[in-house]
Design a protein around this motif. Structure first.
Motif, PDB file in Angstrom:
ATOM      1  N   LEU A 105       0.874  -1.177   0.000  1.00 40.85           N
ATOM      2  CA  LEU A 105       0.000   0.000   0.000  1.00 40.85           C
ATOM      3  C   LEU A 105       0.906   1.221   0.000  1.00 40.85           C
ATOM      4  CD1 LEU A 105      -2.566  -0.899   2.792  1.00 40.85           C
ATOM      5  CD2 LEU A 105      -3.085  -0.642   0.372  1.00 40.85           C
ATOM      6  N   GLU A 106       0.550   2.217  -0.782  1.00 42.43           N
ATOM      7  CA  GLU A 106       1.317   3.469  -0.770  1.00 42.43           C
ATOM      8  C   GLU A 106       0.358   4.643  -0.669  1.00 42.43           C
ATOM      9  OE1 GLU A 106       4.537   6.148  -3.283  1.00 42.43           O
ATOM     10  OE2 GLU A 106       3.798   4.277  -4.146  1.00 42.43           O
ATOM     11  N   ASN A 107       0.678   5.566   0.222  1.00 45.62           N
ATOM     12  CA  ASN A 107      -0.094   6.795   0.355  1.00 45.62           C
ATOM     13  C   ASN A 107       0.552   7.836  -0.556  1.00 45.62           C
ATOM     14  OD1 ASN A 107      -1.404   9.136   1.025  1.00 45.62           O
ATOM     15  ND2 ASN A 107      -1.183   8.877   3.245  1.00 45.62           N
ATOM     16  N   THR A 108      -0.041   8.040  -1.729  1.00 43.97           N
ATOM     17  CA  THR A 108       0.496   9.018  -2.682  1.00 43.97           C
ATOM     18  C   THR A 108      -0.090  10.403  -2.457  1.00 43.97           C
ATOM     19  OG1 THR A 108      -1.198   8.558  -4.342  1.00 43.97           O
ATOM     20  CG2 THR A 108       0.816   7.214  -4.421  1.00 43.97           C
ATOM     21  N   GLY A 109      -0.985  10.522  -1.471  1.00 38.90           N
ATOM     22  CA  GLY A 109      -1.616  11.800  -1.184  1.00 38.90           C
ATOM     23  C   GLY A 109      -0.717  12.722  -0.375  1.00 38.90           C
ATOM     24  N   ASP A 110      -1.222  13.933  -0.109  1.00 40.97           N
ATOM     25  CA  ASP A 110      -0.489  14.931   0.653  1.00 40.97           C
ATOM     26  C   ASP A 110      -0.804  14.892   2.148  1.00 40.97           C
ATOM     27  OD1 ASP A 110       0.633  15.898  -1.695  1.00 40.97           O
ATOM     28  OD2 ASP A 110      -1.016  17.319  -2.031  1.00 40.97           O
ATOM     29  N   GLU A 111      -1.781  14.050   2.538  1.00 38.29           N
ATOM     30  CA  GLU A 111      -2.190  13.978   3.941  1.00 38.29           C
ATOM     31  C   GLU A 111      -2.099  12.550   4.440  1.00 38.29           C
ATOM     32  OE1 GLU A 111      -6.045  15.677   4.457  1.00 38.29           O
ATOM     33  OE2 GLU A 111      -5.535  17.525   3.394  1.00 38.29           O
ATOM     34  N   ASP A 112      -1.903  12.423   5.750  1.00 34.26           N
ATOM     35  CA  ASP A 112      -1.906  11.094   6.360  1.00 34.26           C
ATOM     36  C   ASP A 112      -3.293  10.471   6.181  1.00 34.26           C
ATOM     37  OD1 ASP A 112       0.612  11.817   7.098  1.00 34.26           O
ATOM     38  OD2 ASP A 112       0.187  12.004   9.234  1.00 34.26           O
ATOM     39  N   PHE A 113      -3.331   9.145   6.082  1.00 36.52           N
ATOM     40  CA  PHE A 113      -4.583   8.431   5.832  1.00 36.52           C
ATOM     41  C   PHE A 113      -4.906   7.539   7.029  1.00 36.52           C
ATOM     42  CE2 PHE A 113      -6.969   4.811   4.069  1.00 36.52           C
ATOM     43  CZ  PHE A 113      -8.007   5.485   3.465  1.00 36.52           C
ATOM     44  N   TYR A 114      -6.157   7.644   7.524  1.00 38.24           N
ATOM     45  CA  TYR A 114      -6.559   6.904   8.722  1.00 38.24           C
ATOM     46  C   TYR A 114      -7.810   6.044   8.524  1.00 38.24           C
ATOM     47  CZ  TYR A 114      -3.350  10.155  10.940  1.00 38.24           C
ATOM     48  OH  TYR A 114      -2.232  10.877  11.271  1.00 38.24           O
ATOM     49  N   GLN A 115      -8.294   5.916   7.322  1.00 42.67           N
ATOM     50  CA  GLN A 115      -9.572   5.238   7.082  1.00 42.67           C
ATOM     51  C   GLN A 115      -9.395   3.783   6.634  1.00 42.67           C
ATOM     52  OE1 GLN A 115     -12.329   6.933   7.882  1.00 42.67           O
ATOM     53  NE2 GLN A 115     -10.969   8.610   8.447  1.00 42.67           N
ATOM     54  N   MET A 116      -8.576   3.014   7.321  1.00 43.50           N
ATOM     55  CA  MET A 116      -8.303   1.638   6.913  1.00 43.50           C
ATOM     56  C   MET A 116      -9.199   0.605   7.576  1.00 43.50           C
ATOM     57  SD  MET A 116      -4.172   1.625   6.482  1.00 43.50           S
ATOM     58  CE  MET A 116      -3.647   2.622   7.841  1.00 43.50           C
ATOM     59  N   SER A 117      -9.935   0.975   8.611  1.00 41.69           N
ATOM     60  CA  SER A 117     -10.749  -0.018   9.320  1.00 41.69           C
ATOM     61  C   SER A 117     -11.804  -0.702   8.446  1.00 41.69           C
ATOM     62  CB  SER A 117     -11.383   0.593  10.571  1.00 41.69           C
ATOM     63  OG  SER A 117     -12.215   1.667  10.239  1.00 41.69           O
ATOM     64  N   PRO A 118     -12.406  -0.043   7.424  1.00 40.27           N
ATOM     65  CA  PRO A 118     -13.374  -0.766   6.594  1.00 40.27           C
ATOM     66  C   PRO A 118     -12.768  -1.958   5.846  1.00 40.27           C
ATOM     67  CG  PRO A 118     -13.627   1.600   6.276  1.00 40.27           C
ATOM     68  CD  PRO A 118     -12.377   1.389   7.089  1.00 40.27           C
ATOM     69  N   TRP A 119     -11.462  -1.976   5.667  1.00 42.69           N
ATOM     70  CA  TRP A 119     -10.815  -3.061   4.938  1.00 42.69           C
ATOM     71  C   TRP A 119     -10.805  -4.358   5.735  1.00 42.69           C
ATOM     72  CZ3 TRP A 119      -6.004   0.347   3.547  1.00 42.69           C
ATOM     73  CH2 TRP A 119      -6.432   1.432   2.772  1.00 42.69           C
ATOM     74  N   SER A 120     -11.132  -4.272   7.027  1.00 37.94           N
ATOM     75  CA  SER A 120     -11.197  -5.464   7.871  1.00 37.94           C
ATOM     76  C   SER A 120     -12.444  -6.297   7.572  1.00 37.94           C
ATOM     77  CB  SER A 120     -11.231  -5.071   9.354  1.00 37.94           C
ATOM     78  OG  SER A 120     -10.079  -4.362   9.695  1.00 37.94           O
TER      79      SER A 120
END
Length: 193
Positions: A94-109
């Motif tokens: 996984l790579e965050n190519t955006g300009d902001e930190d990403f915290y929305q990973m819980s739906p992937w569970s």
């Protein structure tokens, strides 16, 4: 008699494979590089990303497919690999190519309570064999933990995280499979021979 031996052999193979997966899962979550439960993210997620995608032995793997998901997050997948225990392991990053930190990973569970209670993971991933018309879910250990990457609390902008998920293997004549993760487009990958 032969049926009993076959069941015993299969049960033993499944137990060994599950134990191996559990050891890999636990070793990935232990020590200072594991995910933090207190709001921080793992040092692995915060690292440079260099070499994170290298498989055992240090050889680079070729990315087979790249899919863009939410907020500039990319998932890159290598060719899934079969093992002798009858399992199929999907690896990538996984790579965050955006300009902001990403915290929305819980739906992937996913939404299974037994999986969600163990924290954010790739436990909601599925493999779809369109040829055989079957769907395969991430394997679980005896305590319900998914045999896949346990995700940190966030992925910083510009950072990369190596991932994996282990599934039951489709039949040998299945050459391509669709990888699906909640909230992402489907990605077709060719199984390594």
């Amino acid at each position: 008699m032969s049926t009993r031996r076959t069941r015993s052999s299969r049960t033993g193979a499944v137990a060994v494979a599950l134990a191996t997966g559990l050891v890999l899962t636990l070793s990935g979550c232990s020590g200072e590089d594991g995910p933090s439960r207190n709001g921080g993210s793992s040092s692995q997620a915060q690292g440079s990303g260099e070499g994170d995608s290298a498989p055992e032995g240090g050889a680079e793997k070729e990315v087979q497919v790249e899919v863009e998901g939410p907020s500039g997050i990319l998932i890159r997948l290598y060719a899934p690999e079969r093992d002798s225990g009858g399992f199929l392991t999907v690896r990538g990053e996984l790579e965050n190519t955006g300009d902001e930190d990403f915290y929305q990973m819980s739906p992937w569970s996913g939404d299974e309570p037994e999986v969600v209670e163990h924290g954010s993971s790739l436990g909601g991933a599925k493999l779809v064999d369109t040829q055989g018309k079957k769907r395969y879910y991430v394997l679980r250990d005896t305590e319900g933990r998914p045999l896949c990457t346990m995700l940190p609390n966030g992925l910083s902008a510009g950072k990369t995280l190596p991932i994996y998920a282990q599934f039951p293997a489709p039949p040998k004549d299945t050459k391509k499979i669709d990888f699906q993760l909640p909230g992402w487009p489907s990605a077709t990958v060719e199984i390594a021979e």
